[in-house]
Every structure is written in C-alpha cells, then in structure tokens.
Enzyme design. Structure first.
Site, PDB file in Angstrom:
ATOM      1  CG  ASP A 105      -0.215  -0.021   2.538  1.00  0.00           C
ATOM      2  OD1 ASP A 105       0.795  -0.737   2.646  1.00  0.00           O
ATOM      3  OD2 ASP A 105      -0.646   0.688   3.469  1.00  0.00           O
ATOM      4  CD  GLU A 145       4.261   0.778   6.917  1.00  0.00           C
ATOM      5  OE1 GLU A 145       4.918   1.126   7.915  1.00  0.00           O
ATOM      6  OE2 GLU A 145       3.912   1.589   6.039  1.00  0.00           O
TER       7      GLU A 145
HETATM    8 ZN   LIG Z   1       6.664   2.089   4.041  1.00  0.00          ZN
END
Ligand SMILES: [Zn+2]
Length: 493
Positions: free
Chosen positions: A121, A188
């Site tokens: 992401d 994340e």
């Molecule tokens: Zn990162």
C-alpha cells in the site's frame, strides 16, 4: 608547588593517552571482505515491471471505508502475471484477502528461516499538490535515469526488488540453503492490523520463528551530516514508540471584559511552553553508542577523539545532536504539540482548553515514565495529563543486538554490495510492519538497499515527486540477490 605542577602534567598526559588510545582503538569495526561481483540483470525489464506496479493505486486511507480494494486485487494479480516462475517455485499464501506470504523452501529445512518484508500500500496524494508533480503520481513514468511515482521509494521499490531477485535466482537454477519467507502487507500505512498483524499470526500458528527479519526503514544516505565523505548505510535495530497525550487546562470561563490574571488558554500555553523548553532527556546508550563508535572510526582525529570518548564528551555530543531536528530525534524522545483547541466566541473565555502532544519514544523510555516526566515538567495541578480515549501508546521496539552474528552478516553483505558505505546501527524514527513481528525474531533489521538519487529524495517519501534512480534500483535488486546467495554460507559470518 613544583610537585603540584608535575602532578597536573602527569594527569594531562595520562588523559591525553586515554583519549588517543580510545580514538585509535575504534579501529576496524568495519566488516572485512571484498566488494562482491554483482550479478548482471536485465534492468529494462525490471524497470517496466516496477512501473506497471506503480500504476496500480493501492492507496491506504485512515477512513477504511474509502479504500478501493479492487486495486489490491489487481496488484496481487499483476504480481502473479509478471512473476510466474516465482509463484510456481515458491508456495504462496494469501493472508486476509490481500496480503501475501511466499515460502521458498531451503535445502536445509532444519535451519531457521529468514523473512524479507515490504508492503503493497501507499499513502494518498494530497489533491492540492497534484499540479506540483512532474508526472502524475500513478502514471508510472520512467525516463532514462529515474522511475517516478507514488510508492517507488515507499515501498514498492523494495517489494519489486525482492521479487526480481528471487525471479533471477530461480532462472539461474538457484535454491537457497536456508528457507526464505517473503511477506507483503497491504495496510502498513495505516498500522498493519489487517495485513502484517495477520501474517504474524500465520507464522505463530505454524510455530515459525526467524533467524532474522529484514524490512524497510533505514537505508543509504549521505554521510555529510556527520562530516563524512562516504555514504552511511543505516540499519535500524529498533524503532521508536509512539504516544499522544492530551493536556486539559480547566478553570472558570466567563465574559472576556473582566478576565482573571490567567485564563485556561494562558495556563495551557504555559504548559506547552514548559514542555518545549524542557526536552526529555537524551539517551546516548545502546545502539546510539554503537553508532557513534562506527561513525567515529571514519572521522578525522579531533571528532574521532570526541566520538570515542563519550564518557567525557557526552554533554558536547548531546548539544551537537540537539542542534538539528533530525539529530535530536536520534537521541531522545521527541515532544511535538500537534493539536490545540479552545474557545467558541471572541468575547467568551472558555472554561477548558485542550492540546494534543505527540511523543516518539526512544528505547530507554516507556509510555509510563514519559507521563511522569511530563507531569513533573508542567508542574501545575490545573493541567490534567491524560491518555486520549483507548490510546495508551506503543513501546519502542526491543533493540536487536548490533554485535549479533546476524547483524554482522547483514553488515558484511551491505559492505560487499556498497563498498564505500559505512554500516551503522540506528533507530527508525517511524514505525514499520515489523512492530507485529517483535516476538518472532530477536534480530529485526530495517534497511532498504535502494539508495536515493540525491539528498532531496528522503523528503519525497509521502511527499511530492517520489522517485527512485534506475541505477539505485538495479543495485537494490543486486543487493537482495547477493544477500540470498550468501545465506547459509557459514564462512561469511
Ligand atoms: Zn513504508
């Protein structure tokens, strides 16, 4: 009198001898070894594959309702389509729909496996800044020297470099000695609770622990801020913890025509000023001490004497580091007031004024001792110091020992691929997905082998014109190839 003078001279001579002895004794902290012969790779194909991955806008949003998961589905499909050999040779596991684990079984399955990590992401683009991008952020534009776009540095560059390295090694008929796991999370940037956390549960359930874990964070930067001509390869052996505290000043509100000597806003402002004027204590032990030693060994005599004799020059070192925001963040828990709110009308004194203060916690501090220190510094019973609802802060990650064999192995590999770099243990100021893996290995490192094109590149992470140099990307792929090839060769330790 003569004897006193003599005594002083002897003392000065002894002190000088100790200082010099320590300075010269910093000596050979650099791992011995020769630059590796790097594998030649088809970089054009690799650039195209990364550019294709940048085009898929896998954007994480704090408001998860706004996330378009079709992009994550497409991203997973894209990986399978572009790296068929990898998916045929390694065992893939889909975790919580969008995260991915790959297992590459080693020839010696009894050896503890290692884990390579990255995330799929990226952070959103601020609409206001869109016209400041040289190329649209998800166009995946590549010119002769640079690949542009959101995610090139954070963290698709690493993700694709890992995939390219495995693909290349399979093509060469390579099989690792030690089993290698690869884990790519899909959230994340918003904490990793749906991706990395679930992947960690998968490993725990299968009783899998790791010899070492390598994720993003750290990397190769210019050594200029330390006065070094050589680049520095920062391997973060810990990451800072996180906590926000709410300060609430309470008093009597009322009409603004006859204010008391101090209003709630004034009381709160004083508390914030006290916090800014009294930074939390510097912590020069642990990995920082080790860092000073390694960097000191590369310095000219005078700064080298200072770095080698922390027992004497601690105050001076603290002042030097405190003078820049980046240096300051390395040595202490930082204090940053981020939100302030009070008042609704210009002629009414509010009965309450509130502020949020964000702390990034260095190893050596804990959320609890920070609350105590903050109360002590503010020293005003009219100001409450609270945890915002349900948020009690995150401890800093345990420090992975920079004297461990695993660290030396990684340092040596970095040195063999980047022969000029000075490999230094450090502390990552931001969080990574490894926060969910802390119990799965004592040796967790955060390092990216893809160096910046110049010093502006660090600001581009999460910012405008994120990019990586093609040469640096090639080196990054070669770094992973070399690392995997070196695994299990015990003589390299
Ligand atoms: Zn990162």
């Amino acid at each position: 009198m003569k004897n006193v003078l003599k005594g002083i001279l002897v003392l000065v001579a002894a002190l000088t001898a100790i200082l010099l002895f320590n300075a010269y004794n910093l000596g050979d902290v650099r791992p011995l070894g020769d630059p590796a012969k790097l594998m030649n790779i088809n970089i054009q194909k690799a650039v195209d594959r990364l550019a294709g991955g940048i085009k898929i806008p896998t954007i994480s949003q704090t408001n998860t309702n706004k996330i378009d998961y079709t992009h994550f589905v497409n991203f997973n499909r894209y990986l399978r389509r572009e790296f068929p050999k990898v998916f045929r040779t390694l065992e893939p596991y889909t975790i919580n729909k969008h995260s991915l684990i790959l297992k590459w079984g080693g020839t010696q399955p009894l050896k503890k496996p290692i884990l390579l990590m990255a995330h799929m992401d990226v952070v959103p683009i601020d609409d206001q800044s869109l016209d400041q991008w040289t190329f649209p952020p998800f166009s995946g534009t590549a010119d002769e020297e640079i690949i542009w776009g959101r995610g090139t540095m954070d963290c698709k560059g690493n993700l694709f470099a890992i995939m390219e390295s495995v693909d290349q090694l399979i093509a060469n008929g390579y099989q690792p000695v030690q089993t290698i796991y690869i884990a790519f999370g899909h959230d994340e940037e918003i904490g990793g609770n749906e991706g990395a956390k679930k992947s960690a549960e998968f490993f725990r359930k299968n009783n899998i622990e790791f010899d070492f874990i390598l994720d993003e964070g750290g990397g190769i930067t210019s050594g200029k801020s330390f006065g070094l001509e050589k680049p520095i390869a920062f391997v973060a052996v810990s990451e800072k913890g996180y906590m926000t505290l709410e300060l609430v000043a309470k008093g009597t509100g009322g009409h603004s025509s006859m204010p008391k000597k101090e209003t709630t806003i004034g009381i709160l402002a004083k508390a914030i000023t006290k916090l800014q004027d009294n930074p939390l204590p510097a912590r020069l032990g642990g990995p920082i001490k080790h860092m000073f030693k390694v960097i000191g060994a590369e310095m000219d005599l005078l700064p080298r004497i200072i770095m080698a004799n922390q027992w004497l020059f601690e105050g001076l070192l603290e002042r030097i580091f405190t003078s820049s925001p980046a240096g300051n963040a390395v040595i202490r828990t930082t204090t940053a007031p981020t939100i302030i709110s009070a008042g609704i009308k210009d002629n009414v004194i509010p009965a309450q004024a509130k502020a949020m203060v964000n702390f990034r916690i260095i190893p050596g501090d804990t959320p609890e001792n920070i609350v105590d220190m903050v109360r002590e510094i503010i020293d005003d019973p009219r100001v409450e110091v609270n945890h915002p609802e349900g948020q009690f802060g995150r401890e800093p990650a345990p420090v992975s020992d920079p004297d461990a064999q695993q660290f030396k192995f990684l340092a040596r590999n970095i040195y063999e691929v980047f022969p000029l770099a000075v490999v230094v243990p450090g502390i990552s100021p931001g969080g990574t997905d490894t926060k969910h893996f802390l119990d799965l290995s004592p040796n967790i490192y955060r390092f990216s082998g893809i160096g910046g094109t110049d010093n502006s590149d660090l600001k581009r992470v999460h910012g405008i014109d994120e990019r990586i140099g093609i040469k640096a990307y090639k080196k990054g792929i070669q770094f992973y190839i070399h690392l995997i090839e070196s695994l299990g060769q015990d003589q390299k330790l």
